[in-house]
Scaffold this active site. Sequence first.
Site, PDB file in Angstrom:
ATOM      1  N   PRO A  72     -13.429  19.947  25.113  1.00  0.00           N
ATOM      2  CA  PRO A  72     -13.875  21.307  25.407  1.00  0.00           C
ATOM      3  C   PRO A  72     -12.806  22.360  25.115  1.00  0.00           C
ATOM      4  CG  PRO A  72     -14.468  19.819  27.175  1.00  0.00           C
ATOM      5  CD  PRO A  72     -13.561  19.064  26.253  1.00  0.00           C
ATOM      6  N   GLU A  73     -13.134  23.257  24.219  1.00  0.00           N
ATOM      7  CA  GLU A  73     -12.321  24.441  23.960  1.00  0.00           C
ATOM      8  C   GLU A  73     -13.165  25.628  24.406  1.00  0.00           C
ATOM      9  OE1 GLU A  73     -10.719  24.470  19.955  1.00  0.00           O
ATOM     10  OE2 GLU A  73     -10.714  22.298  19.875  1.00  0.00           O
ATOM     11  N   LYS A 132      -9.762  27.695  28.936  1.00  0.00           N
ATOM     12  CA  LYS A 132     -10.616  26.515  28.810  1.00  0.00           C
ATOM     13  C   LYS A 132     -11.025  25.958  30.176  1.00  0.00           C
ATOM     14  CE  LYS A 132      -7.945  25.415  24.696  1.00  0.00           C
ATOM     15  NZ  LYS A 132      -6.946  24.512  24.133  1.00  0.00           N
ATOM     16  N   HIS A 154     -18.029   7.466  35.744  1.00  0.00           N
ATOM     17  CA  HIS A 154     -16.922   8.410  35.731  1.00  0.00           C
ATOM     18  C   HIS A 154     -17.209   9.734  36.429  1.00  0.00           C
ATOM     19  CE1 HIS A 154     -15.962   5.687  32.266  1.00  0.00           C
ATOM     20  NE2 HIS A 154     -14.872   5.601  32.998  1.00  0.00           N
ATOM     21  N   ARG A 191     -12.215  10.111  30.734  1.00  0.00           N
ATOM     22  CA  ARG A 191     -10.811   9.728  30.667  1.00  0.00           C
ATOM     23  C   ARG A 191     -10.005  10.127  31.887  1.00  0.00           C
ATOM     24  NH1 ARG A 191      -9.117  11.226  24.639  1.00  0.00           N
ATOM     25  NH2 ARG A 191      -7.026  11.023  25.445  1.00  0.00           N
ATOM     26  N   ARG A 231      -0.460  16.880  16.091  1.00  0.00           N
ATOM     27  CA  ARG A 231      -1.912  17.003  16.126  1.00  0.00           C
ATOM     28  C   ARG A 231      -2.477  17.132  14.726  1.00  0.00           C
ATOM     29  NH1 ARG A 231      -1.380  20.745  21.178  1.00  0.00           N
ATOM     30  NH2 ARG A 231      -0.968  19.016  22.562  1.00  0.00           N
TER      31      ARG A 231
END
Length: 284
Positions: free
Chosen positions: A2-3, A61, A93, A114, A267
């Site tokens: 998510p940005e 964000k 999760h 995660r 990156r």
Amino acid sequence: MPELPEVETMRRGIAPIVGCRIRDVERPKCAKRPILIAPRIDAFRERVAGHTITGVDRVGKRVVVRLDSGEAIVIEPRMTGLVLLAAPPTHEHLRLRVKLAGGQPQELLFWDRRGLGLVRLVGPEEFIERYGDEKLGPDALRLTAATLRERLAGSRRAIKVALLDQRAVAGIGNLYASEILHLAGVDPARPCNALRPAEWAAVHKATLEVLELAIRYEGSTLSDGTYRNALNQAGGYQNEHRVYDRAGQVCPGCGRGEIVRIVQAQRATFYCPCCQKPARSRKS
DNA sequence: CCCCAGTCCTGCGGGC
DNA sequence: TGCCCGCAGGACTGGG
């Protein structure tokens, strides 16, 4: 991941919770390793139960759920976090359940595969401390050309790396940085202090264009399928990606170059060496 | 101050 | 077929 466009889509998707009263919060036991929830769940419950949600905002964000107590629940999805009103992708999760009083919606969920995400209940001072303009630059959607230049033009960093710095501009992440620079026609490796005024203008324009279009498409759901909106539906912007994760493909901009993947600041960066050229030497 | 490398975490895909 | 390793990149920390 998510940005800004994904988080903005989450924010809009959970708008129906505004006006609802929080009945309870619980941290599901099924999550293997707990994410950070601050303060600890009992104190968290104590401070939010019975309070009404007055608004849902976004800061960079992060999703901000404002309460009539003056406090705010700040949800930070990081890589794989989802903010949901509908059933989550898996039971496993689910990290936090905020139970609402009355009719619909019944609950607000935070799910994170995660577990890098976190949820923080903060008062007004802590909010400023953590998310104020000392910590975060201007929101990318409200960025002006002058501010962008002012904040980055002195840096020796590569423009791609600088765009990821949340203290410079808030909301741009790895995926959209590549997309923005491709639309702007600027080489991601160019040092900020080498960009010409016309290039700053192009980067600014491309930033708004890419982010606004991505919001219209409700964000990008990559092949791993992690990102979903508040109703657990995929976004559509991944089909519009110009360069991200498209190494080896023909550039959609010039139709001639081949998209390349390089690594900057550990990156992945994707770009077209043909239409995102290094600065031409002046006076040719 | 500026910048990079390492850290957390899980699921997936490549290689053998 | 099965296992292992590396990679994905949010934000933060430590160090040069």
